[in-house]
Write an enzyme that holds these catalytic residues in place. Structure first.
Site, short mmCIF file in Angstrom:
data_model
loop_
_atom_site.label_atom_id
_atom_site.label_comp_id
_atom_site.label_asym_id
_atom_site.label_seq_id
_atom_site.Cartn_x
_atom_site.Cartn_y
_atom_site.Cartn_z
N LYS A 153 0.83 -1.22 0.00
CA LYS A 153 0.00 0.00 0.00
C LYS A 153 0.86 1.27 0.00
O LYS A 153 0.64 2.19 -0.79
CB LYS A 153 -0.87 -0.04 1.26
CG LYS A 153 -2.04 0.91 1.28
CD LYS A 153 -2.73 0.92 2.65
CE LYS A 153 -3.30 -0.44 3.04
NZ LYS A 153 -4.08 -0.37 4.31
N LYS A 159 2.53 -3.52 11.09
CA LYS A 159 1.19 -3.64 11.68
C LYS A 159 1.31 -4.15 13.10
O LYS A 159 2.30 -4.80 13.45
CB LYS A 159 0.34 -4.64 10.88
CG LYS A 159 -1.15 -4.44 11.05
CD LYS A 159 -1.61 -3.25 10.22
CE LYS A 159 -3.09 -3.06 10.20
NZ LYS A 159 -3.46 -2.23 9.03
N ASN A 181 -15.55 3.51 11.08
CA ASN A 181 -15.10 4.82 10.63
C ASN A 181 -14.97 4.90 9.11
O ASN A 181 -15.51 5.82 8.47
CB ASN A 181 -13.76 5.14 11.31
CG ASN A 181 -13.24 6.49 10.93
OD1 ASN A 181 -13.98 7.46 10.89
ND2 ASN A 181 -11.96 6.57 10.63
N1 GLU Z 1 -4.80 1.06 9.71
C1 GLU Z 1 -4.84 1.82 8.51
C2 GLU Z 1 -4.54 0.94 7.32
O1 GLU Z 1 -4.73 -0.25 7.37
C3 GLU Z 1 -3.97 3.07 8.60
C4 GLU Z 1 -2.51 2.83 8.78
C5 GLU Z 1 -1.73 4.11 9.05
O2 GLU Z 1 -2.28 5.18 9.01
O3 GLU Z 1 -0.52 3.96 9.29
O4 GLU Z 1 -4.19 1.40 6.27
#
Ligand code: GLU
Length: 428
Positions: A90, A102, A217
């Site tokens: 991503k 993560k 959210n």
């Molecule tokens: N938890 C979100 C995601 O899966 C945001 C991660 C972030 O902002 O670092 O993309």
């Protein structure tokens, strides 16, 4: 197959198709570091309970690792590693200077009191203080975590380090160095890329019936923005069940009602007068199989898999959750001509605005909301265009194209340290 193995097998398949060097793919088959820690928490009744937390720094070729922390009873180390792998793709696709990471705690946060939740969050940060850091690994919110929790964690880190370090975590409350627009960013990002896809497909928003699974959210904001453009949100679900109305729901009223009642019920509001709107109660599984124009899974991973993929009727799926479609379902959906806007782009808005927050923290200079929104739009538009170009040029589905763009960028970074050819021949 566990979710991490599934993520790795998809990565290898798409990576090989995109011509990625095997050494690079091999590097990406293992996380750089995964830490599992016991998190002792003093409960309100005086007893100490031990929770288990994980943090995975998957790959840092492009920068410090970045990704949220999830609180959920289903959290496992494999899930955290899969989510960290997806963050790596991503961040690369969005072209922000981060690797992927993560974290997660196996807990049902709804069963904790606010004080227990604070103690758990501080305990997590105490355990992970050597793993995280503004130039090393930067957490953020994820499923069932929020700005307040990020604020507690930032505070714990700063107390241990004895200095202010707001860039250690993003998604903080505005007062503690959070960014304007971060709360809506995942949903807004999903909306922006859906709009780009809609242009390619010549959609007229008024004709598009949307089913949304998950009203957290991200789900709320994407539904709110689509609804404002004229899309009809005909089905919505939360963890307790789903509701369906052919007429379409008023998203704001649903959200308000859910905030007040903590559950989803169909309400229809005119001015300030709300009355129950006619609706049908359906199950979460039925929602996924509805005959709609656009399906948005915005809850958890693996909800569309080999067992139900052949029953999906929506011609377009926008993956707002991380990993809602498992790799076994990819080919089945493709055979049915279903177009999937992949998670690594569709939900990238959150981490993009997290990046903006980190930049603001490091500059000591806060941006306005319009600046955040404009830059988010520019960043995602570029990522979408890059993906689309590969989709057209190489005739591959959108997920394959997104992985190709991301993996080629990571591959270049890894190869800059030297390839086999360079070390054998002194060139390359
Ligand atoms: N938890 C979100 C995601 O899966 C945001 C991660 C972030 O902002 O670092 O993309």
């Amino acid at each position: 197959m566990d979710v991490f193995k599934d993520a790795v097998s998809r990565l290898n398949r798409l990576g090989m198709e995109a011509g990625i060097d095997l050494e690079v793919l091999q590097t990406l088959n293992y996380p750089e570091q995964t830490v599992t820690a016991a998190l002792p928490v003093r409960m309100d009744n005086g007893r100490t309970e031990i929770f288990v937390g994980h943090r995975c720094r998957f790959n840092s070729a492009l920068g410090p690792t970045k990704g949220g922390i999830r609180y959920h009873p289903g959290v496992t180390v494999e899930e955290v590693q899969a989510l960290a792998l997806w963050m790596t793709i991503k961040c690369s696709l969005a072209n922000i200077p981060y690797g992927g990471g993560k974290g997660g705690v196996t807990v049902d946060p709804k069963s904790l009191s606010p004080m227990e939740l604070e103690r758990l969050s501080r305990s997590y940060m105490r355990a992970m203080v050597d793993v995280v850091g503004p130039c090393r690994d930067i957490p953020a919110p994820d499923v069932y975590t929020n700005a307040r929790i990020m604020g507690w964690m930032a505070d714990e880190y700063e107390r241990i380090k004895r200095q202010k370090e707001p860039g250690v975590i993003t998604g903080k409350p505005i007062e503690l160095g959070g960014s304007l627009g971060r709360d809506e960013a995942t949903g807004r990002g999903a909306y922006l890329v859906t709009r780009q896809l809609a242009q390619k497909l010549n959609w007229n928003p008024g004709d598009i019936r949307v089913a949304l699974q998950g009203f957290g959210n991200a789900g709320y904001h994407v539904a709110r923005l689509l609804h404002a453009d004229g899309y009809r949100i005909v089905a919505v679900s939360d963890s307790q069940g789903a509701i369906y109305s052919e007429k379409g729901f008023d998203v704001e009223s649903l959200y308000k009602y859910k905030q007040e009642q903590r559950k989803l019920e169909a309400v229809y509001c005119e001015g300030s007068v709300c009355s129950l709107q006619e609706h049908q109660r359906i199950s979460n599984e039925e929602l996924l199989e509805l005959d709609v124009d656009l399906l948005i899974p915005a809850a958890l991973e693996g909800v569309i898999n080999e067992s139900n993929a052949s029953r999906i009727k929506a011609p377009v799926i926008v993956e707002v959750a991380n990993g809602p479609i498992d790799s076994g379902a990819d080919a089945l959906l493709e055979q049915q001509g279903i177009q999937v806007l992949p998670d690594v782009l569709a939900n990238a808005g959150g981490v993009v605005v997290s990046y903006f927050e980190w930049v603001q923290n490091r500059q000591g200079w806060a941006w306005g909301l319009e600046q955040v929104r404009e830059r988010l739009q520019e960043t995602l538009a570029e990522a979408f265009d890059n993906m689309w170009q590969v989709h057209k040029d190489e005739g591959v589905p959108l997920r394959n194209a997104a992985y190709a763009v991301a993996l080629r960028r990571i591959s270049k970074a890894i190869s800059s340290h030297g390839t086999q050819e360079y070390f054998q021949n002194g060139e390359g």
